[in-house]
Write an enzyme that holds these catalytic residues in place. Sequence first.
Site, PDB file in Angstrom:
ATOM      1  N   THR A 236       0.793  -1.220   0.000  1.00 48.08           N
ATOM      2  CA  THR A 236       0.000   0.000   0.000  1.00 48.08           C
ATOM      3  C   THR A 236       0.829   1.276   0.000  1.00 48.08           C
ATOM      4  O   THR A 236       0.334   2.329  -0.373  1.00 48.08           O
ATOM      5  CB  THR A 236      -0.884   0.005   1.256  1.00 48.08           C
ATOM      6  OG1 THR A 236      -0.097  -0.523   2.338  1.00 48.08           O
ATOM      7  CG2 THR A 236      -2.104  -0.869   1.085  1.00 48.08           C
TER       8      THR A 236
ATOM      9  N   GLY B 159      -7.916   3.254   0.304  1.00 48.31           N
ATOM     10  CA  GLY B 159      -7.693   1.910  -0.247  1.00 48.31           C
ATOM     11  C   GLY B 159      -8.971   1.096  -0.401  1.00 48.31           C
ATOM     12  O   GLY B 159      -9.049   0.223  -1.245  1.00 48.31           O
ATOM     13  N   GLU B 160      -9.953   1.379   0.426  1.00 49.58           N
ATOM     14  CA  GLU B 160     -11.220   0.656   0.324  1.00 49.58           C
ATOM     15  C   GLU B 160     -12.304   1.518  -0.307  1.00 49.58           C
ATOM     16  O   GLU B 160     -13.201   1.002  -0.979  1.00 49.58           O
ATOM     17  CB  GLU B 160     -11.629   0.124   1.705  1.00 49.58           C
ATOM     18  CG  GLU B 160     -10.610  -0.890   2.204  1.00 49.58           C
ATOM     19  CD  GLU B 160     -10.996  -1.632   3.455  1.00 49.58           C
ATOM     20  OE1 GLU B 160     -11.834  -1.129   4.222  1.00 49.58           O
ATOM     21  OE2 GLU B 160     -10.441  -2.728   3.676  1.00 49.58           O
TER      22      GLU B 160
HETATM   23 MO1  MOS Z   1      -9.223  -5.058   5.207  1.00 46.86          MO
HETATM   24  S1  MOS Z   1     -10.698  -6.249   4.493  1.00 46.86           S
HETATM   25  O1  MOS Z   1      -9.758  -4.692   6.758  1.00 46.86           O
HETATM   26  O2  MOS Z   1      -7.704  -5.684   4.997  1.00 46.86           O
END
Ligand code: MOS
Length: 725
Positions: free
Chosen positions: A470, A691-692
């Site tokens: 990341t 990221g999400e």
């Molecule tokens: Mo995330 S699904 O909390 O790595």
Amino acid sequence: MKFDTPATTNPIDQGKVVGRATDRIDGPLKTTGTAPYAYERHDVVPNQAYGYVVGAGIAKGRITHLDDSAARKAPGVLAVVSAKNAGTLGLGRFNTAKLLGGPEIQHYHQAIAIVVAETFEQARAAAQTIRVDYERTQGAYDLEKAKPGAIAPKGEKPDSGAGDFDTAFANAPVQFDATYTTPDESHAMMEPHASIAAWEGDKLTVWTANQMINWGVGDLAKTLGIPKENVRLVSPYIGGGFGGKLFLRADALMAALGARAAKRPVKVALQRPLMINNTTHRPATIQRVRLGATKDGKLTAIGHESWNGDLPGGGLEVAVQQTRLLYAGENRMTRMRLATLDLPEGNAMRAPGEAPGMMVLEVAMDEMAEKLGIDPVEFRILNDTQVDPENPSRPFSKRQFVQCLRTGAERFGWNKRVARPGSVRDGRWLVGMGMASAFRNNLLMKSAARARLDGRGIVTVETDMTDIGTGSYTIIAQTAAEMMGVPLDNVVVKLGDSSFPVSCGSGGQWGGNNATAGVFAACTKLREAVAQKLGFDASTAEFVDGRVQSGARRVALTDAAKDGEIVAEDTIEYGDLDKKYQQSTFGAHFCEVAVHADTGEVRVRRMLAVCAAGRILNPKSARSQVIGAMTMGVGAALMEELAIDQRMGFFVNHDLASYEVPVHADIPHQEVIFLDETDPMSSPMKAKGVGELGICGVGAAVANAIHNATGFRVRKYPITLDKLL
Ligand code: MOS
């Protein structure tokens, strides 16, 4: 450092290093193949033996007999461990099924034995000779069939609402009611779960791949029944996690058990088929959405129900989470129910809850907009809220949702979209545009770090934070460089070791903001120690270009560490800031697709994401995060699906050949725009996570584009071509 009031101006706001597009400092190591991943740590401990994990051949039932006598005599074999000789094991706090099964079997490919040998081939060959007799019980593997028995689990928040949904929906001038399904999905990360375990007396060290070091230490200790202090986990590089490596898994436990029995360090990688059926996956959902609106497009009733299944003791896939917060509407109802299934354990995968939830809610919004004859972007803008709709006294800390929608529409050329489906052709291809909102909560997590300054002016940061690909190394280095007024090259970042201070870890898109805030706290302490040493007032001293200065006085930073290193450690902790303010991240996804008129083949032509997610610490790595998430969202929309063998109860497509994810040729053009934003409520970094956020809504944008191209609504993901013909 307690952070419970809005952030004011601080060194991060200088933006000399933080907020600049910065190459990943671990990039060269990774692109040259020299970053050591868990299985490759040949050097950390000598005399490593190989472990091969045996998975159960049934989904439910019990082992009546396990004969390992041939394996024990096979060439090179050092030990065989199964439930027969493993001793008593506990269950990790974050595990639903036991990591070593037997005699009871809870799911297919649950680990039942490890064979340890001198070589991998010897271990594998010996493992084939283990004879297991089972007594098979019929399990439940079909969510649709198990749904009537679903319950509201305790300890979660399955129900919420406001006003009177039923009446408002019944009386709504325009109503929409549809049911959708999302399938089981696999993290399918490149690096398998892998560990090397070594005992030194009663002390255990495991080099592993784990997103949450401290959870892993706790659960390994708990499972083995040993003190937490005796366990060390090391995980500096991770080849993808997506939530699959949040928890202790069988590779680490079985390596530890194998090493104890063989009296040798043991390395284990889960074979690819075990990745699918031995570990966790995103559970399938059935979701029903009901929307009621006035003729001019104001939502008056919002209802969202979701069902998923899991093993006994498992949890909800919180697919209605965003529906509680995303749109205004006085009368609301959300409900989640959990059915019992005997499939492998369901658990977190990138944006758990919101990713499948948004795949549904945002198609329903598109369908309702069409019904109302209102542009889908305008429909969403019309129903914006600046407060938590279930608790109107609670504002969002920052919500630039409408700005994301408007910016996206303008940049994507949304005005060129023809609202009537099936109107645009390009030869044999039907072309369409779709959009969806993006939403993901921002979580505040305690996080600690240690910062050291040495006589050469090198700042070293140590924290058990992980980098799952990341960019943690880079944003942490940027934070320390900004705080201490040194160039990025003068910062050394050490991550992923449980001997370092406990961080927030990598999960739930909380890593970026909270881990750097922990480093901010440690560096604030280090600045105080330096200022004191050099005779400055810490509150007015500036740290610039390798100097400490105040008024006319300037001293080299290195002077402070002349007689020895200065070390500071601190933890960022939050009060109830996230209770007073709802913290979330927002965005909008736009997508253009072409669907072949004869074959139903879907090609994504271009995609745009606009994100509002606080300060973007490193626009380069943040963009990569969003692009990766958008790609994963296309996978969810068009191809990802674990196929269940309903007879035997396992996922059939248990490898990277048959579990399909997008490849480069599937993703021609992606663009990401970050709105200029800081959120003073989120942390001293004023950042959030992306990221999400990047995956939430993508699947719906693709589905809506397919509808615009063809006129077909497919409410059963993934939208494979057979469903379009
Ligand atoms: Mo995330 S699904 O909390 O790595």
